[in-house]
Design a protein around this motif. Structure first.
Motif, short mmCIF file in Angstrom:
data_model
loop_
_atom_site.label_atom_id
_atom_site.label_comp_id
_atom_site.label_asym_id
_atom_site.label_seq_id
_atom_site.Cartn_x
_atom_site.Cartn_y
_atom_site.Cartn_z
N VAL A 123 0.84 -1.21 0.00
CA VAL A 123 0.00 0.00 0.00
C VAL A 123 0.88 1.26 0.00
CG1 VAL A 123 -1.64 1.33 1.37
CG2 VAL A 123 -2.05 -1.08 0.97
N ILE A 124 1.94 1.26 0.82
CA ILE A 124 2.86 2.40 0.83
C ILE A 124 3.49 2.57 -0.56
CG2 ILE A 124 5.08 3.25 1.72
CD1 ILE A 124 4.34 2.09 4.44
N GLY A 125 3.91 1.41 -1.12
CA GLY A 125 4.54 1.44 -2.44
C GLY A 125 3.60 1.98 -3.52
N ALA A 126 2.33 1.56 -3.46
CA ALA A 126 1.34 2.01 -4.45
C ALA A 126 1.17 3.52 -4.37
CB ALA A 126 0.01 1.30 -4.25
N PHE A 127 1.10 4.05 -3.15
CA PHE A 127 0.95 5.50 -2.97
C PHE A 127 2.17 6.23 -3.54
CE2 PHE A 127 1.83 9.38 -0.55
CZ PHE A 127 0.68 10.09 -0.84
N LEU A 128 3.37 5.73 -3.19
CA LEU A 128 4.62 6.37 -3.63
C LEU A 128 4.73 6.37 -5.16
CD1 LEU A 128 7.24 5.15 -1.00
CD2 LEU A 128 6.26 7.45 -1.26
N LEU A 129 4.40 5.22 -5.80
CA LEU A 129 4.51 5.16 -7.26
C LEU A 129 3.48 6.08 -7.91
CD1 LEU A 129 6.07 3.91 -9.57
CD2 LEU A 129 4.32 2.16 -9.75
#
Lengths: 124, 157
Positions: free
Chosen positions: A43-49
């Motif tokens: 979820v953190i990765g999806a937001f960052l990307l």
């Protein structure tokens, strides 16, 4: 181009090591049957990307830098393979609701925060 | 349960790495660099439809298949230092970084934006089912391979 690929790879290595570290950190503290650590990571990765993609589209972030950070580091950080494996294990354990939460539920949350990140990135 | 983390047996019977040592991070980073590099090269070698790269689709099916096969192969052996090293290099590092969950989430958003929400939903559901199915196929391939080997071993005796 070769240098670009190398830098994407380097960033991907950093991302994968970070995933291992976060996974261990969360696992020492929270013990559940649901893969909480991978949920947090994805979820953190999806937001960052989403944010990186939005910022690159608005030329706030240079395209090359967005490539290293997004495709490289965030790509190496998140893992669809691990999550798919965990979903199948949950299915095999007949924990159907956890499996649904780990597949459809997780992706729904990830898509929402990715959209939020994109919107924020374009806004800036 | 978790391919990513040492070595406590979880309810699902897969070793989990709880205490992460610095040298584990180095091994995972090495595998991760190879995986991310491979994903990038596959993305460059495959066509892009609108904003959607077929590379992402390929790695998100190939990665789970290989992970299922690899972890099943490891499950047939006792956990040793060597298998832990292999797990970190291949499962955590290479196969983890070969796929990208974040890219999947962002691609679902852009497909929904550029075309239709339903197409985005279809892409999401399709990839999820294909991913879990690919893991299953990977596990089953290694299982049946081992069954053949065992049968052959018995026949020779």
């Amino acid at each position: 181009m070769i240098l670009g690929t190398l830098l994407v790879a380097l960033a991907g290595g950093v991302g994968a090591a970070l995933r291992l570290a976060v996974n261990g950190f969360v696992h020492r503290r929270i013990r559940t049957n649901y893969p909480v650590a991978m949920f947090v990571i994805n979820v953190i990765g999806a937001f960052l990307l989403g944010l990186i993609t939005g910022l690159t589209a608005g030329h706030i972030l240079p395209e090359q830098l967005g490539l290293y950070a997004g495709v490289g580091m965030v790509g190496g950080f998140t893992a669809f393979s691990t999550t798919s494996f965990q979903t199948l294990r949950l299915l095999q354990e007949r924990r159907i609701w956890l499996a649904i939460a780990n597949s459809f539920g997780m992706l729904a949350v990830a898509v929402i925060v990715a959209g939020l990140g994109l919107w924020l990135g374009r806004l800036i | 349960m978790n391919s990513d983390i040492e070595v406590a047996r979880t309810i699902t019977g897969v070793p989990v790495i709880v205490r992460v040592r610095p040298r584990y991070l180095v091994v995972a980073a090495l595998g991760g660099a190879l995986g991310a590099g491979a994903r990038f090269m596959i993305a460059q070698a495959t066509p892009i439809w609108e904003t959607l790269s077929f590379g992402t689709v390929i790695v998100n099916i190939l990665g789970p298949f290989l992970l299922g096969a690899f972890l099943q192969a490891l499950a047939e052996r006792p956990e040793t230092r060597r298998t832990r090293f292999a797990r970190l290099l291949v499962a955590v590092g290479f196969l983890g970084a070969l796929t990208s969950y974040a890219q999947l989430a962002v691609d679902v958003v852009t497909v929904a934006e550029n075309h239709h929400v339903l197409l985005g939903v279809g892409y999401a559901v399709g990839t999820l089912i294909a991913g879990a199915g690919a893991v299953w196929l990977g596990i089953m391939s290694v299982k049946s391979w081992h069954r053949i080997l065992r049968r052959r071993g018995r026949a020779e005796r």
